[in-house]
Design a protein around this motif. Structure first.
Motif, PDB file in Angstrom:
ATOM      1  N   GLN A   5      13.948   9.440 -11.594  1.00  0.00           N
ATOM      2  CA  GLN A   5      13.769   9.020 -12.987  1.00  0.00           C
ATOM      3  C   GLN A   5      13.304   7.555 -13.052  1.00  0.00           C
ATOM      4  N   PRO A   6      12.099   7.288 -12.594  1.00  0.00           N
ATOM      5  CA  PRO A   6      11.600   5.905 -12.560  1.00  0.00           C
ATOM      6  C   PRO A   6      11.395   5.287 -13.935  1.00  0.00           C
ATOM      7  N   LEU A   7      11.401   6.101 -14.993  1.00  0.00           N
ATOM      8  CA  LEU A   7      11.228   5.568 -16.345  1.00  0.00           C
ATOM      9  C   LEU A   7      12.553   5.428 -17.090  1.00  0.00           C
ATOM     10  N   LYS A   8      13.664   5.533 -16.371  1.00  0.00           N
ATOM     11  CA  LYS A   8      14.977   5.473 -17.022  1.00  0.00           C
ATOM     12  C   LYS A   8      15.119   4.158 -17.788  1.00  0.00           C
ATOM     13  N   ASP A  22       3.055  17.940 -23.784  1.00  0.00           N
ATOM     14  CA  ASP A  22       3.154  17.894 -22.324  1.00  0.00           C
ATOM     15  C   ASP A  22       3.544  16.511 -21.805  1.00  0.00           C
ATOM     16  N   ALA A  23       2.854  15.464 -22.287  1.00  0.00           N
ATOM     17  CA  ALA A  23       3.123  14.117 -21.785  1.00  0.00           C
ATOM     18  C   ALA A  23       4.482  13.614 -22.255  1.00  0.00           C
ATOM     19  N   ARG A  29      11.474  13.989 -18.651  1.00  0.00           N
ATOM     20  CA  ARG A  29      11.933  14.405 -17.316  1.00  0.00           C
ATOM     21  C   ARG A  29      12.025  13.217 -16.361  1.00  0.00           C
ATOM     22  N   LEU A  30      11.189  12.212 -16.582  1.00  0.00           N
ATOM     23  CA  LEU A  30      11.182  11.029 -15.721  1.00  0.00           C
ATOM     24  C   LEU A  30      12.169   9.960 -16.197  1.00  0.00           C
ATOM     25  N   ALA A 247       4.939   6.011 -14.103  1.00  0.00           N
ATOM     26  CA  ALA A 247       6.152   6.244 -13.321  1.00  0.00           C
ATOM     27  C   ALA A 247       5.999   5.699 -11.897  1.00  0.00           C
ATOM     28  N   GLU A 248       4.834   5.904 -11.318  1.00  0.00           N
ATOM     29  CA  GLU A 248       4.561   5.377  -9.985  1.00  0.00           C
ATOM     30  C   GLU A 248       4.624   3.851  -9.966  1.00  0.00           C
ATOM     31  N   TRP A 249       4.015   3.241 -10.986  1.00  0.00           N
ATOM     32  CA  TRP A 249       3.974   1.787 -11.079  1.00  0.00           C
ATOM     33  C   TRP A 249       5.374   1.215 -11.287  1.00  0.00           C
TER      34      TRP A 249
END
Length: 254
Positions: A5-8, A22-23, A29-30, A247-249
């Motif tokens: 969950q990198p966007l927590k 969708d987005a 979910r992230l 999320a990757e960033w």
């Protein structure tokens, strides 16, 4: 950071028009908190000569669509005047996968999509699939730039079929959130959303207190011309790819 969950704890602000969840679902979910606050909306332009323009569509070799809004406005008019859409024999060219999906969902085949979803790449690649004598009808919004009309040697007629209007109440919501000091990332889907943001929000908040994400290099270039630094822009121009890239960033930054 919770694993997976990198966007927590991050507010992810969607400033464009959402036509699917969708987005937003991916953001949840992230671990992120999606904030749906479109700064613009679109509405079909209705004119007394709409039926005359529809009947003239039979004369064109190509239809060109650069947005889902133009697709929906065109087919709304076809339905209004009870025309048989399958009787139009024009080939269809689009900019972008979502626009292509909108066309195909109505039962039509897309004949051309550029390798990069932007108007400047479209005008570079379209001549490879069209003859110079073929005439085209470009369905556009009132804020569309002249890139396609000026960039092609084909005869290009235009139909301004929808208009873009600002959503003032969402600007107030976004400004308040950005000024709250909480973690925020903001997604810009077009120069139009960036322009509205700059006039109503950016002049007050600046651009250095949140993460800036864009769909496409045209929007990125526009924001940078305003003094913003764009941290996230995926190679593929879709909202899902923006959220994944964000999320990757964020994952690397933590």
């Amino acid at each position: 950071m919770t694993n997976g969950q990198p966007l927590k704890g991050e507010h992810v602000i969607f400033t464009g028009i959402l036509r699917s969840s969708d987005a937003v679902d991916l953001t949840l979910r992230l671990g992120g908190n999606p904030v749906i606050a479109p700064l613009i909306t679109t509405q079909e332009i209705i004119a007394v000569d709409d039926k005359q323009k529809l009947l003239a569509c039979y004369e064109y070799d190509w239809f060109i669509f650069t947005s889902q809004s133009s697709v929906h406005a065109f087919f709304s008019k076809i339905k209004e005047y009870e025309l048989d859409a399958s009787s139009f024999k024009s080939k269809i060219a689009v900019v972008g996968s979502k626009t292509a999906c909108a066309i195909e969902s109505l039962g039509f085949q897309v004949s051309f999509t550029p390798t990069v979803f932007s108007a400047d790449v479209f005008v570079q690649e379209f001549p490879a699939v069209s003859a110079a004598h073929e005439n085209c009808l470009f369905f556009k919004g009132n804020l569309a730039k002249n890139t396609i009309v000026d960039g092609l040697t084909n005869v290009i007629d235009t139909w301004t079929i929808y208009e873009t209007v600002e959503v003032d109440e969402n600007s107030e919501q976004v400004r308040a959130l950005l000024e709250s000091g909480e973690g925020c990332s903001i997604i810009f889907t077009s120069p139009s959303t960036a322009s509205v943001f700059h006039r109503s929000i950016g002049v007050h908040t600046g651009y250095d207190r949140f993460t800036i994400c864009t769909i496409g290099h045209i929007t990125k270039n526009y924001l940078e011309s305003l003094g913003a630094t764009v941290q996230v822009m995926p190679k593929t121009y879709t909202l899902l790819d923006v959220v994944n890239k964000l999320a990757e960033w964020k994952g690397r930054a933590q």
